[in-house]
Design an enzyme around this catalytic site. Structure first.
Site, PDB file in Angstrom:
ATOM      1  N   GLY A  44       0.949  -0.932  -0.110  1.00  0.00           N
ATOM      2  CA  GLY A  44       0.097   0.177  -0.280  1.00  0.00           C
ATOM      3  C   GLY A  44       0.841   1.281   0.051  1.00  0.00           C
ATOM      4  O   GLY A  44       0.562   2.278  -1.107  1.00  0.00           O
ATOM      5  N   GLN A  73       4.586 -10.129  -0.867  1.00  0.00           N
ATOM      6  CA  GLN A  73       4.285 -11.379  -0.257  1.00  0.00           C
ATOM      7  C   GLN A  73       3.422 -13.081  -0.259  1.00  0.00           C
ATOM      8  O   GLN A  73       3.323 -14.761  -0.269  1.00  0.00           O
ATOM      9  CB  GLN A  73       3.591 -11.322   1.740  1.00  0.00           C
ATOM     10  N   CYS A 193      -4.118 -12.693   4.241  1.00  0.00           N
ATOM     11  CA  CYS A 193      -3.987 -13.489   3.531  1.00  0.00           C
ATOM     12  C   CYS A 193      -4.815 -14.809   4.034  1.00  0.00           C
ATOM     13  O   CYS A 193      -4.549 -15.950   4.490  1.00  0.00           O
ATOM     14  CB  CYS A 193      -2.575 -13.855   2.877  1.00  0.00           C
ATOM     15  N   ASP A 328      -3.309  -3.975   5.555  1.00  0.00           N
ATOM     16  CA  ASP A 328      -3.659  -4.719   6.608  1.00  0.00           C
ATOM     17  C   ASP A 328      -3.338  -4.214   8.081  1.00  0.00           C
ATOM     18  O   ASP A 328      -4.571  -4.574   9.646  1.00  0.00           O
ATOM     19  CB  ASP A 328      -1.714  -5.318   6.996  1.00  0.00           C
ATOM     20  N   LYS A 336      -7.586  -9.213   4.192  1.00  0.00           N
ATOM     21  CA  LYS A 336      -5.975  -9.219   4.081  1.00  0.00           C
ATOM     22  C   LYS A 336      -5.221  -9.021   3.515  1.00  0.00           C
ATOM     23  O   LYS A 336      -4.615  -9.917   3.583  1.00  0.00           O
ATOM     24  CB  LYS A 336      -5.472  -8.574   5.919  1.00  0.00           C
ATOM     25  N   THR A 337      -5.324  -8.520   1.914  1.00  0.00           N
ATOM     26  CA  THR A 337      -4.670  -9.055   0.800  1.00  0.00           C
ATOM     27  C   THR A 337      -4.582  -8.052  -0.157  1.00  0.00           C
ATOM     28  O   THR A 337      -4.582  -7.161   0.314  1.00  0.00           O
ATOM     29  CB  THR A 337      -5.602 -10.342  -0.004  1.00  0.00           C
ATOM     30  N   ALA A 339      -4.648  -7.461  -2.608  1.00  0.00           N
ATOM     31  CA  ALA A 339      -5.630  -7.436  -3.952  1.00  0.00           C
ATOM     32  C   ALA A 339      -6.633  -6.477  -3.539  1.00  0.00           C
ATOM     33  O   ALA A 339      -6.937  -5.527  -4.542  1.00  0.00           O
ATOM     34  CB  ALA A 339      -6.237  -8.400  -4.331  1.00  0.00           C
ATOM     35  N   CYS A 371      -8.841 -13.497  -3.546  1.00  0.00           N
ATOM     36  CA  CYS A 371      -7.735 -14.604  -2.635  1.00  0.00           C
ATOM     37  C   CYS A 371      -7.439 -15.530  -3.873  1.00  0.00           C
ATOM     38  O   CYS A 371      -8.795 -16.843  -4.338  1.00  0.00           O
ATOM     39  CB  CYS A 371      -7.808 -15.193  -1.715  1.00  0.00           C
TER      40      CYS A 371
HETATM   41  C1  UQ1 Z   1      -4.489  -8.222  -7.698  1.00  0.00           C
HETATM   42  O1  UQ1 Z   1      -4.979  -6.928  -8.117  1.00  0.00           O
HETATM   43  C2  UQ1 Z   1      -3.346  -8.462  -7.083  1.00  0.00           C
HETATM   44  O2  UQ1 Z   1      -2.605  -7.263  -6.955  1.00  0.00           O
HETATM   45  C3  UQ1 Z   1      -2.003  -7.113  -7.940  1.00  0.00           C
HETATM   46  C4  UQ1 Z   1      -2.811  -9.745  -6.788  1.00  0.00           C
HETATM   47  O3  UQ1 Z   1      -1.727  -9.525  -6.042  1.00  0.00           O
HETATM   48  C5  UQ1 Z   1      -1.522  -9.431  -4.659  1.00  0.00           C
HETATM   49  C6  UQ1 Z   1      -3.507 -10.574  -7.038  1.00  0.00           C
HETATM   50  O4  UQ1 Z   1      -3.332 -11.881  -6.213  1.00  0.00           O
HETATM   51  C7  UQ1 Z   1      -5.411 -10.777  -7.487  1.00  0.00           C
HETATM   52  C8  UQ1 Z   1      -5.387 -11.494  -7.392  1.00  0.00           C
HETATM   53  C9  UQ1 Z   1      -5.233  -9.482  -7.907  1.00  0.00           C
HETATM   54  C10 UQ1 Z   1      -7.136  -9.594  -8.822  1.00  0.00           C
HETATM   55  C11 UQ1 Z   1      -6.595  -9.338 -10.211  1.00  0.00           C
HETATM   56  C12 UQ1 Z   1      -7.565 -10.147 -10.962  1.00  0.00           C
HETATM   57  C13 UQ1 Z   1      -7.302 -10.001 -12.108  1.00  0.00           C
HETATM   58  C14 UQ1 Z   1      -8.264 -10.513 -10.865  1.00  0.00           C
END
Ligand code: UQ1
Length: 443
Positions: A44, A73, A193, A328, A336-337, A339, A371
């Site tokens: 971020g 990560q 995650c 996070d 918390k991912t 994405a 995820c």
């Molecule tokens: C996503 O945007 C992203 O950021 C770069 C990821 O990396 C942490 C991802 O693992 C995923 C799944 C996305 C979502 C993007 C799509 C195309 C489903």
């Protein structure tokens, strides 16, 4: 306002500054000031700093992070499964942070939101007009007696994909495993995650099946009352677990590891005061997580859980309008991912710019998170959902089933997208593609 730094030459002669210098009476302490301060250089922090460093100009953004390396990560599961190497998951911090921002390789020890100023471990102060907090979440391996001892011993069978210190151990554990229990745990705390603790269980089960190791029993012991938060993907994962003969135990929390005896002690969360012991040959632990202390102990900034209290729609701090948060470290009630961070970036960009221009904040985060649930060597369920756990799928096919295309997306496309676009401020999640793929008809 320009960034300035006083007496910088005394401490770091190699850092060239373009701003004005101010004299100060506290010799050997630097006083900086900036338009935007970003605390934390993870997914971020780095991405938002990149957006504003180019927008605001040289050294108008200061970014503070003590780390030498920046890790992607999301690749750790693949490393644990032997599908990637650790050195593919990181870059040097100086190579990912935007060149136009001033990087202070230091740790923020105190934030004074009333003065709009932070203090660092080295004793420097940084005054800001606006601040984005992106300090992440910490791992608490120490909380489980015996865990660190097990992780540090190379023959113990104890491993964890959660840390770059231990992630390289996992694949060796899988390769050596030929009988007994392989136990995978999920703790009783918020985690980053939330799918990762079970992905590696499916990968291990797949490895055992492919290598005809029938004497291994794979167990997934989770403190949660469900296999996965979003019901659509929970239904899919129960089927995967059944097919791969992974025994799922809900409401159980790892409380002790006994590496000498290869025993793990669990507490039942549904039956008070009940504990039980399971033997293992392999034990993969997702450690309990805790909020970063600099936020948790700051009662002006955090809520009772210790996370940065921000509005779940605008990402603006609930009390201080010149503070925003991402990722996070925040109270955002979504998974918390990386994405999720991508999904938050566009909202943060729009709302922070509106705040800087004295305008009303109009962008709203819907809780988008994703995820990629890797379920083996070549398969993945690409879960994508919002705050209400409703699917928000990008592709015009059902993402609730295991697919090879989604596995390749996770393995080969995402790392490129992350390093080359997101960290440079050029990726705000797949929302726009979702709209195009669904021809504007849905979501
Ligand atoms: C996503 O945007 C992203 O950021 C770069 C990821 O990396 C942490 C991802 O693992 C995923 C799944 C996305 C979502 C993007 C799509 C195309 C489903």
């Amino acid at each position: 306002m320009n960034c300035y730094k006083s007496l910088a030459y005394l401490k770091s002669p190699c850092r060239i500054l373009t701003g004005r210098n101010l004299s100060t009476s506290t010799a050997l302490r630097d006083q900086h000031s900036c338009r935007l301060l970003v605390v934390g250089g993870g997914a971020g922090g780095c991405s938002i700093a990149a957006k504003y460093a180019s927008k605001l100009g040289k050294n108008k953004v200061i970014i503070i992070d003590p780390a030498d390396r920046h890790y992607y990560q999301a690749m750790f599961t693949m490393i644990g499964g032997g599908m990637k190497k650790l050195n593919q998951s990181y870059k040097e911090m100086e190579d990912v942070l935007p060149k136009d921002a001033l990087w202070l390789k230091d740790t923020v020890t105190e934030i004074d939101p009333k003065k709009s100023q932070v203090t660092t471990q080295k004793g420097d102060t940084v005054a800001y007009d606006y601040m984005v907090v992106a300090t992440g979440i910490e791992l608490d391996f120490e909380k489980i007696p015996g865990l660190l001892e097990g992780l540090k011993d190379h023959r113990s069978g104890v491993c964890s994909n959660y840390s770059p210190l231990y992630v390289t151990k996992t694949y060796g554990c899988i390769q050596r495993l030929d009988s007994g229990n392989a136990i995978f745990t999920y703790p009783n705390s918020p985690v980053k995650c939330a799918g990762a603790p079970q992905k590696i269980a499916y990968i291990t089960a797949d490895y055992m099946q492919r290598n005809g190791r029938k004497n291994v029993k794979v167990l997934y012991n989770t403190a949660l009352p469900v296999i996965f938060k979003a019901p659509k993907y929970a239904t899919s994962l129960w089927k995967v677990a059944e097919k791969k003969k992974v025994k799922v135990n809900l409401n159980v929390d790892l409380i002790e590891v006994r590496p000498d005896k290869k025993e793990a002690v669990f507490k039942s969360l549904s039956k008070p005061d009940e504990t039980f012991v399971q033997e293992y040959q392999m034990l993969h632990v997702c450690p309990p997580h805790r909020p970063t202390p600099v936020i948790a102990r700051n009662k002006e900034l955090s809520d009772s859980t210790g996370f940065l209290a921000i509005d779940k729609g605008t990402l603006q701090h609930v009390k201080y309008p010149n503070i925003f948060g991402i990722g996070d470290c925040t109270t955002l009630p979504t998974s918390k991912t990386g994405a999720a961070v991508a999904g938050q970036l566009g909202v943060l960009r729009k709302n922070l710019s509106a705040a800087m221009a004295g305008k009303t904040l109009t962008s709203t985060y819907d809780g988008y998170t994703s995820c990629p649930l890797v379920t083996g060597y070549g398969s993945c369920i690409m879960a994508e959902f919002d705050y209400d756990s409703n699917p928000l799928e990008t592709f015009p096919f059902d993402q609730g089933v295991e697919r090879r295309t989604m596995f390749l997306m996770k393995k080969d496309v995402m790392p490129q997208l992350y390093f080359n676009l997101m960290l440079r401020g050029l990726w705000e999640g797949p929302g726009i593609f979702r709209k195009i793929m669904h021809l504007g008809l849905s979501k």
